[in-house]
Design an enzyme around this catalytic site. Structure first.
Site: not given
Ligand code: SPV
Ligand code: MG
Length: 537
Positions: A43-44, A110, A118-119
């Site tokens: 996804g990033l 997730e 973003n994590s």
């Protein structure tokens, strides 16, 4: 084995498996070529290559289009990073169905809230999904899949949100119970401590996937020892591309030169290879009709054309204006209208004014005391003609279908012959009458007809038509034509010879000169009247 089964096999494998990020069709293919047995549709990096943030700014269908290119470009399975599933359970079901339709083997979702972030961006401030709600999504996904082997990986963000090991375990257990095929346990620490603590508690309850972007210095042996199933190298193709592109852009901007870069960047042919250009070439050979490339044209336009008197005082006949432009421009337009763009003109008299754009020129400086054959010899000898050549005169206008006929017959030496010679305006002039192996016949128009003789003084009963001043010389016929021309050119008595002498010589020595009968539709500009008529041609 289909892609979903391939991916399942990797998850179940007793080995530690590695999969690599990609963000479009090209990078996915590069990952596969390097040896990876599956690809991570990050996804990033998919959002980054679109120029947007990893915050669900690209719509899910836009992501879907990218991942479809990735699946098409590879033979190994692709797992899409499906973020939070782009909505609730209902959106997840639609996502799974669409992924299956597009050949994607697995999806990871997730336990955060839409729109996610973003994590690695302030992870501890990010809210986690309600466990039951997320379990509902997992169940919905598993119920929606048509292919039993499609995989759903449930990603636990408990460590990212700073909620600790117990929360991570509680969630992993719940997600496995809801039907997840594997757990992705994420951590943003620069050491693998959280992950290893989880693995010690988790054991081998189900496969565990990790993303060691931040704890990159840990040797993979550690993961192996702790029973991790799969490692995702999650963003490194895009990151290496970014470094390379920044470098290239800077060097280009600073040096304004390609010389230094050329050796450092992939070749253009490497791009073609990665695109599969060769397979297309093979397919073209299999599926396209054999295409005969367009021949070139050679226009003999060296003579003045004395018969036009003052009109040709300062220019050769080919440059006399007919309507809005010179005769030669009309001839070039006829050629171009049938796809013949490579046009060479042999010029002589007042050659400096024979200068239309986009034509090639060959000079016959002996135009005053040589004939057409000398121009032809110079012109043909000036280069190769790999697709053959149509030879014509600078004072003959013809309609494009004549060229199409010549090329259709195509494999030899072909001349068009006008069957309406009796009505021709050329009667009484210096005309090239033709006697052939067969007269024109409406019923036998398919039978090959060969030239026997071409001359101005044929008895009327022997005349089958009038040569239109064009010759198509196919690549096969070129060597014989060149040889005959060379021989004739070496004989001084041929210095003023014309093209029919060559055709006669070829025909009488047994070389087939094919005749195509046509009627009318050409104009030999030999008088002032012709110039006027030509404007309306
Ligand atoms: C991604 O590659 O988009 C991921 C992994 O989700 S991470 O960026 O580490 O969150
Ligand atoms: Mg992601």
């Amino acid at each position: 084995m289909n892609k979903t089964k391939q991916f399942r096999k990797l998850l179940a494998s007793a080995e530690l498996e590695f999969i690599c990020e990609a963000h479009n069709g090209l990078s996915a293919r590069i990952a596969e070529e390097a040896g990876f047995r599956a690809v991570w549709g990050s996804g990033l990096t998919i959002s980054a290559q679109l120029g947007v943030r990893d915050s669900n700014e690209a719509s899910w269908t836009q992501v879907m289009d990218v991942v479809e290119f990735m699946a098409d470009a590879t033979t190994v399975p692709v797992m899409l990073d499906g973020d939070t599933g782009y909505g609730n359970f209902n959106n997840v079901q639609r996502l799974v169905r669409k992924l299956e339709q597009r050949g994607v083997a697995a999806v990871c979702i997730e336990d955060k809230l839409f729109p996610k972030t973003n994590s690695f961006i302030a992870g501890e401030r990010q809210a986690l999904a309600d466990i039951d709600e997320f379990c509902g999504k997992i169940k919905a996904a598993k119920d929606a899949q048509q292919d039993d082997a499609f995989s759903l990986v449930a990603r636990v963000e408990a460590f990212i949100a700073g909620r600790g090991l117990d929360e991570a375990l509680r969630r992993a257990e719940a997600y496995q119970a809801a039907g997840a095929d594997a757990i992705l346990m994420h951590s943003a620490l620069s050491v693998p401590d959280e992950i290893l603590a989880f693995m010690r508690e988790w054991g081998d309850r189900c496969p565990v996937v990790i993303v060691p972007t931040k704890y990159y210095s840990t040797p993979v042996e550690v993961y192996r020892e702790h029973g991790v199933s799969m490692v995702i190298w999650a963003n490194h193709l895009l990151r290496s591309a970014i470094s390379a592109m920044q470098d290239t852009a800077r060097v280009l901007h600073e040096t304004q030169s390609l010389a230094k870069l050329e050796q450092q960047v992939a070749s253009v042919s490497e791009i073609f290879r990665l695109q599969g250009a060769q397979a297309l070439e093979e397919a073209e050979r299999r599926y396209l009709p054999e295409s005969r490339s367009a021949p070139a044209a050679l226009v003999l336009a060296a003579s003045r054309g004395d018969e036009l008197r003052e009109l040709t005082e300062d220019k050769p006949k080919a440059m006399v204006r007919v309507g809005d432009r010179p005769l030669l421009a009309h001839i070039a337009a006829s050629y171009r209208s049938t796809g013949i763009d490579d046009i060479t003109v042999v010029r002589g008299y007042r050659k400096e004014v024979v200068n239309l754009p986009d034509l090639h020129y060959v000079d016959n400086d002996d135009y005053a005391d040589t004939g057409e054959l000398h121009s032809l010899w110079k012109g043909l000898g000036s280069r190769d003609w790999p697709n053959g050549v149509v030879v014509s005169y600078g004072d003959v206008l013809f309609r494009k279908y004549v060229l199409e006929y010549l090329r259709e017959v195509g494999d030899e030496l072909v001349i068009p012959v006008d069957t309406r010679w009796q009505d021709s305006v050329n009667r009484g002039r210096d005309v090239d009458y033709v006697n052939c192996s067969l007269p024109y016949s409406r019923t036998h128009y398919n039978r090959p007809v060969l030239l026997r003789k071409m001359t101005g003084d044929l008895p009327e009963g022997d005349i089958h038509g009038e040569w239109m001043g064009l010759v198509y010389i196919s690549p096969n016929a070129l060597p014989a034509v060149r040889a005959a021309l060379d021989e004739m050119h070496a004989e001084p008595r041929n210095r003023k010879a014309k093209v029919p002498a060559l055709l006669n010589r070829l025909a009488s020595s047994g070389h087939a000169v094919r005749v195509v009968y046509t009627s009318g539709n050409w104009l030999d500009v030999d008088s002032l009247d012709d110039v006027v008529n030509a404007a309306g041609f």
